[in-house]
Motif scaffolding. Sequence first.
Motif, PDB file in Angstrom:
ATOM      1  N   GLY A 137       0.808  -1.213   0.000  1.00  0.00           N
ATOM      2  CA  GLY A 137       0.000   0.000   0.000  1.00  0.00           C
ATOM      3  C   GLY A 137       0.841   1.263   0.000  1.00  0.00           C
ATOM      4  O   GLY A 137       0.512   2.255  -0.677  1.00  0.00           O
ATOM      5  N   LEU A 138       1.930   1.261   0.734  1.00  0.00           N
ATOM      6  CA  LEU A 138       2.841   2.412   0.756  1.00  0.00           C
ATOM      7  C   LEU A 138       3.424   2.679  -0.629  1.00  0.00           C
ATOM      8  O   LEU A 138       3.482   3.828  -1.086  1.00  0.00           O
ATOM      9  N   PHE A 139       3.851   1.622  -1.298  1.00  0.00           N
ATOM     10  CA  PHE A 139       4.420   1.800  -2.646  1.00  0.00           C
ATOM     11  C   PHE A 139       3.352   2.269  -3.632  1.00  0.00           C
ATOM     12  O   PHE A 139       3.621   3.112  -4.500  1.00  0.00           O
ATOM     13  N   CYS A 156      12.694  -3.430   7.538  1.00  0.00           N
ATOM     14  CA  CYS A 156      11.441  -3.542   6.794  1.00  0.00           C
ATOM     15  C   CYS A 156      11.367  -4.855   6.023  1.00  0.00           C
ATOM     16  O   CYS A 156      12.387  -5.457   5.673  1.00  0.00           O
ATOM     17  N   CYS A 157      10.145  -5.281   5.728  1.00  0.00           N
ATOM     18  CA  CYS A 157       9.944  -6.460   4.893  1.00  0.00           C
ATOM     19  C   CYS A 157      10.284  -6.125   3.435  1.00  0.00           C
ATOM     20  O   CYS A 157      10.472  -4.972   3.067  1.00  0.00           O
ATOM     21  N   ASP A 158      10.327  -7.159   2.608  1.00  0.00           N
ATOM     22  CA  ASP A 158      10.736  -7.024   1.221  1.00  0.00           C
ATOM     23  C   ASP A 158       9.585  -6.502   0.360  1.00  0.00           C
ATOM     24  O   ASP A 158       8.553  -7.148   0.244  1.00  0.00           O
ATOM     25  N   PRO A 159       9.754  -5.334  -0.287  1.00  0.00           N
ATOM     26  CA  PRO A 159       8.687  -4.839  -1.167  1.00  0.00           C
ATOM     27  C   PRO A 159       8.518  -5.674  -2.434  1.00  0.00           C
ATOM     28  O   PRO A 159       7.535  -5.502  -3.154  1.00  0.00           O
ATOM     29  N   LEU A 160       9.458  -6.590  -2.698  1.00  0.00           N
ATOM     30  CA  LEU A 160       9.350  -7.458  -3.864  1.00  0.00           C
ATOM     31  C   LEU A 160       8.845  -8.852  -3.502  1.00  0.00           C
ATOM     32  O   LEU A 160       8.925  -9.780  -4.307  1.00  0.00           O
ATOM     33  N   TYR A 161       8.337  -9.022  -2.312  1.00  0.00           N
ATOM     34  CA  TYR A 161       7.589 -10.218  -1.950  1.00  0.00           C
ATOM     35  C   TYR A 161       6.322 -10.234  -2.803  1.00  0.00           C
ATOM     36  O   TYR A 161       5.729  -9.186  -3.064  1.00  0.00           O
ATOM     37  N   ARG A 162       5.892 -11.404  -3.237  1.00  0.00           N
ATOM     38  CA  ARG A 162       4.786 -11.497  -4.195  1.00  0.00           C
ATOM     39  C   ARG A 162       3.546 -10.736  -3.725  1.00  0.00           C
ATOM     40  O   ARG A 162       2.912 -10.008  -4.500  1.00  0.00           O
ATOM     41  N   LYS A 163       3.172 -10.897  -2.454  1.00  0.00           N
ATOM     42  CA  LYS A 163       1.959 -10.228  -1.964  1.00  0.00           C
ATOM     43  C   LYS A 163       2.131  -8.718  -1.940  1.00  0.00           C
ATOM     44  O   LYS A 163       1.195  -7.975  -2.255  1.00  0.00           O
ATOM     45  N   ALA A 164       3.315  -8.237  -1.568  1.00  0.00           N
ATOM     46  CA  ALA A 164       3.553  -6.798  -1.558  1.00  0.00           C
ATOM     47  C   ALA A 164       3.460  -6.227  -2.970  1.00  0.00           C
ATOM     48  O   ALA A 164       2.884  -5.152  -3.183  1.00  0.00           O
TER      49      ALA A 164
END
Length: 275
Positions: A137-139, A156-164
């Motif tokens: 959502g932030l991206f 922070c978690c990975d923004p390239l995780y599939r769900k993100a």
Amino acid sequence: MAQIVRIDDPADPRIESFTQVRERDLIGRHGRFIAEGEVVLRHLLASPRCEPLALLAAEDRLGRLEGLIGEREVSAPVYVASQAVMDAIVGFPIHRGLLGLGRLRARPSAANLLAGLGAQPLVVAVHGVGNHDNMGGLFRNAAAFGADAVLIDSTCCDPLYRKAIRVSVGAALIMPFARLEAGEDLIETLRAANLEPVALTPSGTETLAAFAPGGRSAVVFGAEGPGLPPALLAAARTVRIPMSEGFDSLNVATTSGVVLHHFAAARARPRKERL
């Protein structure tokens, strides 16, 4: 259009990277990522920051994939399978019927990313956000409201995780971003790039409605619950969004939408109106 390869066996080694997607989400893909659905694949194929390594489509979605590729030169293999075979490959019913395997072409350091921005950039800085829905959502909001870059800290978690990526609607594939190394200080990094850190917190000394954004700004968001640490807040200008009685804050992704809209509106006004 790249050459199409028919897949009839879910155990075919050529599509090994697409097998059991959810289980692989948990262990990581060593710098690669999965793009899911038509909108996200469009961003993957068009992004100068990413490259597709392989594409997989259900039979009834192949025409949509051909439309996405269009006249682009795509060297990645294009695999096609029946819906049943694709479901068996992925490990669950993949209703969108389109997947891509991709990777970033380069991962800039935080200093290099910030040094390459224009004269009056808007940066989204993220501290301690571990929820992939919130990160996506932030991206998405950063892209929607014209932010120039996203900077995330090492926790922070990975923004390239599939769900993100999916929640971001592909914005994570087109927004310039960098991750701080462990030990790098978020505020120090922003100030070194001559960016004013503006931290969102329920205890902020200024209200968002009355806040006039400056020329070089970095809006800092923290995780829900713990929020931003006191030391970070002490080093930044703090802003709050007043709430109704009984509530003290919004979801961080929702907050980012409200705040970035405020900053985008300020940037759109003529300079005389902002002074």
